[in-house]
Design an enzyme around this catalytic site. Structure first.
Site, short mmCIF file in Angstrom:
data_model
loop_
_atom_site.label_atom_id
_atom_site.label_comp_id
_atom_site.label_asym_id
_atom_site.label_seq_id
_atom_site.Cartn_x
_atom_site.Cartn_y
_atom_site.Cartn_z
N CYS A 1 69.87 52.34 37.30
CA CYS A 1 68.07 53.12 36.80
C CYS A 1 69.12 54.81 36.69
O CYS A 1 68.07 55.49 36.08
CB CYS A 1 67.62 53.37 37.94
SG CYS A 1 67.31 51.92 38.75
N HIS B 1 63.43 60.00 37.71
CA HIS B 1 63.83 58.37 37.49
C HIS B 1 62.15 58.24 38.70
O HIS B 1 62.20 58.71 39.50
CB HIS B 1 64.81 57.90 37.94
CG HIS B 1 64.68 56.06 38.75
ND1 HIS B 1 64.00 55.76 37.86
CD2 HIS B 1 64.81 55.41 39.27
CE1 HIS B 1 63.91 54.34 37.20
NE2 HIS B 1 64.85 54.28 39.45
N ASN C 1 59.01 51.13 38.47
CA ASN C 1 60.14 51.00 38.89
C ASN C 1 59.93 50.17 36.96
O ASN C 1 61.11 49.06 37.50
CB ASN C 1 61.26 51.19 39.63
CG ASN C 1 62.14 51.39 39.62
OD1 ASN C 1 63.01 51.28 38.44
ND2 ASN C 1 63.18 51.15 40.63
N1 ACO Z 1 52.94 43.92 50.72
C1 ACO Z 1 53.61 44.34 52.52
N2 ACO Z 1 54.84 44.50 53.50
C2 ACO Z 1 55.97 44.62 53.19
C3 ACO Z 1 56.30 44.68 51.69
C4 ACO Z 1 54.90 44.36 50.61
N3 ACO Z 1 55.27 44.07 49.23
N4 ACO Z 1 57.14 44.58 51.66
C5 ACO Z 1 57.70 44.92 52.86
N5 ACO Z 1 56.82 45.09 53.81
C6 ACO Z 1 56.68 45.03 55.18
C7 ACO Z 1 58.32 44.91 56.36
O1 ACO Z 1 58.31 44.39 55.52
C8 ACO Z 1 58.23 45.40 57.03
O2 ACO Z 1 57.49 44.79 57.89
P1 ACO Z 1 58.14 44.87 59.62
O3 ACO Z 1 56.77 46.17 59.91
O4 ACO Z 1 56.57 44.10 59.99
O5 ACO Z 1 59.34 44.89 59.12
C9 ACO Z 1 57.00 46.86 57.08
O6 ACO Z 1 56.91 46.33 55.20
C10 ACO Z 1 57.72 48.18 56.52
O7 ACO Z 1 58.82 48.26 55.66
P2 ACO Z 1 59.98 48.91 55.34
O8 ACO Z 1 61.01 48.07 54.61
O9 ACO Z 1 60.81 49.67 56.43
O10 ACO Z 1 59.02 49.74 54.15
P3 ACO Z 1 59.45 51.15 53.48
O11 ACO Z 1 58.58 52.30 53.64
O12 ACO Z 1 61.01 51.49 54.08
O13 ACO Z 1 59.13 50.53 51.79
C11 ACO Z 1 60.47 50.29 49.90
C12 ACO Z 1 59.83 49.78 51.26
C13 ACO Z 1 59.25 50.79 49.19
C14 ACO Z 1 61.15 49.37 49.42
C15 ACO Z 1 60.90 51.86 49.59
O14 ACO Z 1 62.46 51.84 50.87
C16 ACO Z 1 61.70 52.45 49.00
O15 ACO Z 1 61.00 52.19 48.11
N6 ACO Z 1 62.89 52.39 48.42
C17 ACO Z 1 63.85 52.64 47.49
C18 ACO Z 1 63.96 51.15 46.84
C19 ACO Z 1 64.12 51.83 44.79
O16 ACO Z 1 63.42 53.39 44.57
N7 ACO Z 1 64.90 50.59 44.91
C20 ACO Z 1 65.38 51.47 43.28
C21 ACO Z 1 66.60 51.86 43.35
S1 ACO Z 1 67.15 52.05 41.07
C22 ACO Z 1 68.06 50.39 40.85
O17 ACO Z 1 69.13 51.02 40.30
C23 ACO Z 1 67.52 49.08 40.59
#
Ligand code: ACO
Length: 330
Positions: free
Chosen positions: A117, A257, A287
């Protein structure tokens, strides 16, 4: 590192996103998720999905064409083309060579750049440095991504986050304004496992087993990436500004980003920036990895968000891990 590349400026931008829109409601029918969860946890409402005939070079070509049209620069004037992508048309030849041919950039030197990214800001800086140190006059950089082919559509942790698209930026020598006045880049390979596509490379070549185990799809430790993103974008922006004796108060527009609205709000808070000074369009595209900053820059320009003399800061983070910031005086 102090730097002031005074003679090279941005002369045009352009972007392309595929026509097909996939909303959060469409995703509700595929995986165990809800529009409410996706909107509140990420800010994303919809994303674009390439059609089966479209390859990364096709998206890149359409974005590049728009940038050429916006600048009235004939294709043969482009001396250098760098394409940032995590998912090229082929392992080789490079997607930039394929795109060169489609765009008719007959005089361009071409290569791809891999920084996930962060790829578009890395490419912009590499292109600017190459122009500075050669007789090349004009360069095009494109971030182009088809994430819909590298996410597991059964994995709700990742498939809701990404989208397809491409964005292009053209830079040229002898310009007034729109110049890179500072930069800050970093990489940390100790975080390589936090975000990766495990199979299909030399480490784990494609086999029946890798396909059965879905090792060709993106794997991510979301929480760790989230923390890293917040910290490194802020640090990078502050360091890049500091190099040219500017502070966060000097920022007129931050173009980060587009990964997650919560990350962007946290960055805004840490930099004490009102949210209006942050370019945000992730609700429409998700993204789009290396494409996200060029797309956001083009939209910021067309929406009249940037004025002459403004301090515009681009900042990104991504797999690698990689991160960086570029300060532009518009
Ligand atoms: N729908 C519903 N529930 C979900 C979903 C979904 N799509 N995805 C995860 N959950 C659930 C999980 O299973 C978890 O359930 P549990 O509490 O029963 O275990 C709950 O939601 C919370 O999950 P978390 O992973 O704690 O959620 P978080 O608030 O951390 O958000 C997210 C997750 C959106 C992925 C966040 O961590 C994030 O944005 N991280 C950065 C990711 C990113 O930017 N990646 C790209 C990098 S760039 C590149 O180079 C590709």
């Amino acid at each position: 590192m102090k730097n002031s590349h005074n003679e090279i400026g941005i002369v045009g931008t352009g972007f392309y996103v595929p026509e097909k829109i996939m909303t959060n409601y469409d995703l509700e029918k595929i995986v165990d998720t809800t529009d409410e969860w996706i909107r509140t946890r990420t800010g994303i409402e919809e994303r674009r999905i390439a059609n089966v005939e479209e390859a990364t070079s096709d998206l890149a070509t359409k974005a590049g064409l728009k940038a050429l049209q916006n600048t009235n620069i004939p294709p043969e004037e482009i001396d250098l083309l760098i394409i940032a992508t995590h998912f090229p048309d082929y392992h080789f030849p490079s997607t930039s060579c394929i795109t060169q041919n489609k765009l008719g950039l007959t005089n361009a030197v071409c290569f791809d750049l891999s920084a996930a990214c962060s790829g578009s800001i890395y490419s912009l800086f590499v292109a600017e440095s190459m122009l500075k140190n050669s007789n090349y006059n004009t360069a095009m950089i494109i971030g182009s991504e088809i994430f819909s082919r590298t996410v597991d559509w059964e994995d709700r942790d990742t498939c809701v986050l990404f989208g397809d698209g491409a964005g292009a930026i053209i830079i040229k020598k002898d310009q007034i304004g729109k110049k890179i006045i500072s930069f800050n880049f970093g990489s940390d390979g100790s975080g390589a496992d936090l975000l990766k596509i495990p199979a299909g490379g030399s480490k784990l070549p494609t086999s029946i087993k890798t396909l059965e185990q879905k090792q060709h799809f993106i794997k991510m430790e979301g929480k760790k990436v989230y923390k890293f993103a917040k910290k490194m974008m802020v640090d990078s922006v502050i360091q890049a500004l500091d190099e040219v004796d500017l502070t966060r108060k000097d920022i007129d527009l931050l173009i980060p980003h587009q990964a997650n609205i919560r990350i962007l709000k946290a960055v805004a808070k840490k930099l004490h920036l009102p949210i209006e000074k942050i370019m945000i369009n992730l609700e429409k595209y998700g993204n789009t990895s290396a494409a996200s900053i060029p797309i956001a820059l083009d939209e910021a320009i067309s929406q009249g968000k940037i004025n002459k003399g403004d301090i515009v800061v681009l900042t990104a983070f991504g797999a690698g891990l990689t991160w960086g910031a570029i300060v532009i005086r518009w």
